[in-house]
Design a protein around this motif. Structure first.
Motif, PDB file in Angstrom:
ATOM      1  N   TYR A 178       0.820  -1.201   0.000  1.00 28.41           N
ATOM      2  CA  TYR A 178       0.000   0.000   0.000  1.00 28.41           C
ATOM      3  C   TYR A 178       0.863   1.265   0.000  1.00 28.41           C
ATOM      4  CZ  TYR A 178      -3.746  -3.215   1.016  1.00 28.41           C
ATOM      5  OH  TYR A 178      -4.632  -4.234   0.945  1.00 28.41           O
ATOM      6  N   LEU A 179       1.992   1.210   0.686  1.00 32.38           N
ATOM      7  CA  LEU A 179       2.886   2.361   0.717  1.00 32.38           C
ATOM      8  C   LEU A 179       3.443   2.660  -0.674  1.00 32.38           C
ATOM      9  CD1 LEU A 179       4.212   4.481   2.468  1.00 32.38           C
ATOM     10  CD2 LEU A 179       6.048   2.867   2.925  1.00 32.38           C
ATOM     11  N   VAL A 180       3.876   1.625  -1.376  1.00 34.92           N
ATOM     12  CA  VAL A 180       4.391   1.824  -2.731  1.00 34.92           C
ATOM     13  C   VAL A 180       3.275   2.312  -3.651  1.00 34.92           C
ATOM     14  CG1 VAL A 180       5.330   0.624  -4.738  1.00 34.92           C
ATOM     15  CG2 VAL A 180       6.306   0.219  -2.489  1.00 34.92           C
ATOM     16  N   ALA A 181       2.071   1.783  -3.487  1.00 31.76           N
ATOM     17  CA  ALA A 181       0.947   2.228  -4.324  1.00 31.76           C
ATOM     18  C   ALA A 181       0.635   3.699  -4.078  1.00 31.76           C
ATOM     19  CB  ALA A 181      -0.278   1.371  -4.043  1.00 31.76           C
ATOM     20  N   MET A 182       0.619   4.120  -2.819  1.00 29.15           N
ATOM     21  CA  MET A 182       0.352   5.534  -2.522  1.00 29.15           C
ATOM     22  C   MET A 182       1.469   6.435  -3.024  1.00 29.15           C
ATOM     23  SD  MET A 182      -1.553   5.635   1.169  1.00 29.15           S
ATOM     24  CE  MET A 182      -0.246   4.839   2.048  1.00 29.15           C
ATOM     25  N   LEU A 183       2.706   5.980  -2.899  1.00 27.98           N
ATOM     26  CA  LEU A 183       3.820   6.787  -3.403  1.00 27.98           C
ATOM     27  C   LEU A 183       3.770   6.903  -4.920  1.00 27.98           C
ATOM     28  CD1 LEU A 183       6.696   5.557  -1.099  1.00 27.98           C
ATOM     29  CD2 LEU A 183       5.602   7.794  -1.098  1.00 27.98           C
ATOM     30  N   PHE A 184       3.403   5.817  -5.589  1.00 29.03           N
ATOM     31  CA  PHE A 184       3.272   5.876  -7.039  1.00 29.03           C
ATOM     32  C   PHE A 184       2.214   6.891  -7.444  1.00 29.03           C
ATOM     33  CE2 PHE A 184       0.989   4.532 -10.849  1.00 29.03           C
ATOM     34  CZ  PHE A 184       2.018   4.668 -11.771  1.00 29.03           C
ATOM     35  N   ILE A 185       1.074   6.855  -6.780  1.00 32.20           N
ATOM     36  CA  ILE A 185       0.010   7.810  -7.103  1.00 32.20           C
ATOM     37  C   ILE A 185       0.484   9.232  -6.837  1.00 32.20           C
ATOM     38  CG2 ILE A 185      -2.266   8.615  -6.380  1.00 32.20           C
ATOM     39  CD1 ILE A 185      -2.999   5.662  -5.954  1.00 32.20           C
ATOM     40  N   LEU A 186       1.151   9.424  -5.710  1.00 28.50           N
ATOM     41  CA  LEU A 186       1.628  10.757  -5.357  1.00 28.50           C
ATOM     42  C   LEU A 186       2.599  11.302  -6.404  1.00 28.50           C
ATOM     43  CD1 LEU A 186       1.812  13.000  -3.150  1.00 28.50           C
ATOM     44  CD2 LEU A 186       3.830  11.790  -2.351  1.00 28.50           C
ATOM     45  N   PHE A 187       3.628  10.521  -6.742  1.00 29.65           N
ATOM     46  CA  PHE A 187       4.616  11.009  -7.704  1.00 29.65           C
ATOM     47  C   PHE A 187       4.041  11.071  -9.114  1.00 29.65           C
ATOM     48  CE2 PHE A 187       7.641   9.602  -4.369  1.00 29.65           C
ATOM     49  CZ  PHE A 187       8.247  10.829  -4.171  1.00 29.65           C
ATOM     50  N   ASP A 188       3.112  10.192  -9.434  1.00 34.23           N
ATOM     51  CA  ASP A 188       2.503  10.208 -10.761  1.00 34.23           C
ATOM     52  C   ASP A 188       1.663  11.469 -10.943  1.00 34.23           C
ATOM     53  OD1 ASP A 188       1.876   9.050 -13.289  1.00 34.23           O
ATOM     54  OD2 ASP A 188      -0.098   8.535 -12.492  1.00 34.23           O
ATOM     55  N   ILE A 189       0.871  11.808  -9.951  1.00 33.77           N
ATOM     56  CA  ILE A 189       0.018  12.991 -10.060  1.00 33.77           C
ATOM     57  C   ILE A 189       0.854  14.269 -10.049  1.00 33.77           C
ATOM     58  CG2 ILE A 189      -1.723  14.329  -8.808  1.00 33.77           C
ATOM     59  CD1 ILE A 189      -3.098  11.709  -8.190  1.00 33.77           C
ATOM     60  N   GLU A 190       1.918  14.276  -9.295  1.00 36.00           N
ATOM     61  CA  GLU A 190       2.764  15.473  -9.293  1.00 36.00           C
ATOM     62  C   GLU A 190       3.426  15.689 -10.642  1.00 36.00           C
ATOM     63  OE1 GLU A 190       5.467  15.240  -6.039  1.00 36.00           O
ATOM     64  OE2 GLU A 190       3.961  15.864  -4.596  1.00 36.00           O
ATOM     65  N   THR A 191       3.818  14.626 -11.310  1.00 37.07           N
ATOM     66  CA  THR A 191       4.443  14.808 -12.619  1.00 37.07           C
ATOM     67  C   THR A 191       3.424  15.186 -13.688  1.00 37.07           C
ATOM     68  OG1 THR A 191       4.308  12.424 -13.025  1.00 37.07           O
ATOM     69  CG2 THR A 191       6.367  13.273 -12.143  1.00 37.07           C
ATOM     70  N   ARG A 194      15.631   6.338   0.467  1.00 39.55           N
ATOM     71  CA  ARG A 194      16.590   6.083   1.546  1.00 39.55           C
ATOM     72  C   ARG A 194      15.913   5.565   2.804  1.00 39.55           C
ATOM     73  NH1 ARG A 194      21.344   8.289   2.721  1.00 39.55           N
ATOM     74  NH2 ARG A 194      22.775   7.420   1.325  1.00 39.55           N
ATOM     75  N   ARG A 195      14.665   5.936   3.015  1.00 37.74           N
ATOM     76  CA  ARG A 195      13.927   5.443   4.175  1.00 37.74           C
ATOM     77  C   ARG A 195      13.503   3.982   4.000  1.00 37.74           C
ATOM     78  NH1 ARG A 195      12.927   8.260   8.938  1.00 37.74           N
ATOM     79  NH2 ARG A 195      11.098   6.982   9.000  1.00 37.74           N
ATOM     80  N   GLY A 196      13.672   3.443   2.796  1.00 34.56           N
ATOM     81  CA  GLY A 196      13.354   2.037   2.554  1.00 34.56           C
ATOM     82  C   GLY A 196      11.909   1.788   2.195  1.00 34.56           C
ATOM     83  N   ALA A 197      11.178   2.829   1.810  1.00 32.64           N
ATOM     84  CA  ALA A 197       9.769   2.646   1.490  1.00 32.64           C
ATOM     85  C   ALA A 197       9.562   1.886   0.177  1.00 32.64           C
ATOM     86  CB  ALA A 197       9.067   4.003   1.398  1.00 32.64           C
ATOM     87  N   LEU A 198      10.578   1.842  -0.662  1.00 37.65           N
ATOM     88  CA  LEU A 198      10.454   1.151  -1.945  1.00 37.65           C
ATOM     89  C   LEU A 198      11.013  -0.263  -1.910  1.00 37.65           C
ATOM     90  CD1 LEU A 198      11.448   4.136  -4.255  1.00 37.65           C
ATOM     91  CD2 LEU A 198       9.176   3.402  -3.581  1.00 37.65           C
TER      92      LEU A 198
END
Length: 132
Positions: free
Chosen positions: A75-88, A125-129
């Motif tokens: 879920y963390l990777v999915a939320m990060l993907f959405i976050l970075f995808d929408i920002e780009t 670096r925090r290891g979320a990926l």
């Protein structure tokens, strides 16, 4: 302010919101009508095969159990993907009109990309990926 004046103000407010109220009532009403018609007139299965109750209806046994839980990293990777995808996505309109906006927009987009990259490095670096 008299009572009659307040009543007129309330009537004006209701008149201003009347189109929105009508659309909400129509939307909810049509949703209820169509759902009811579907349950009454829709097809009824004679018997439900096990294959049709599974996802993808392929008939092949699924490797994923219904009680299987996904880890928080999924879920963390999915939320990060959405976050970075929408920002780009915000880069596209500026890139299309960069000549119109000028150098100010180029500087602002450069700052945006640097901040986006810093956030990505921080998350990395925090290891979320990392998959565990």
């Amino acid at each position: 302010m008299t009572v009659a004046h307040k009543v007129l103000q309330i009537r004006d407010v209701i008149r201003a919101y009347l189109p929105a109220i009508v659309f909400v009532v129509l939307g909810v009403g049509l949703g209820v009508v169509f759902a009811s018609l579907n349950s009454v007139l829709g097809p009824k299965p004679r018997h439900q095969r096990k294959a049709t109750s599974e996802p993808y209806e392929s008939g092949l046994p699924s490797e994923v159990k219904k009680t299987m839980r996904f880890g928080i990293s999924f879920y963390l990777v999915a939320m990060l993907f959405i976050l970075f995808d929408i920002e780009t996505i915000f880069l596209f309109p500026v890139a299309m009109q960069l000549k119109t906006f000028g150098t100010f927009a180029l500087v602002e987009i450069s700052v945006f990309i640097v901040l986006l990259f810093v956030a990505f490095v921080y998350v990395w670096r925090r290891g979320a990926l990392e998959w565990k």
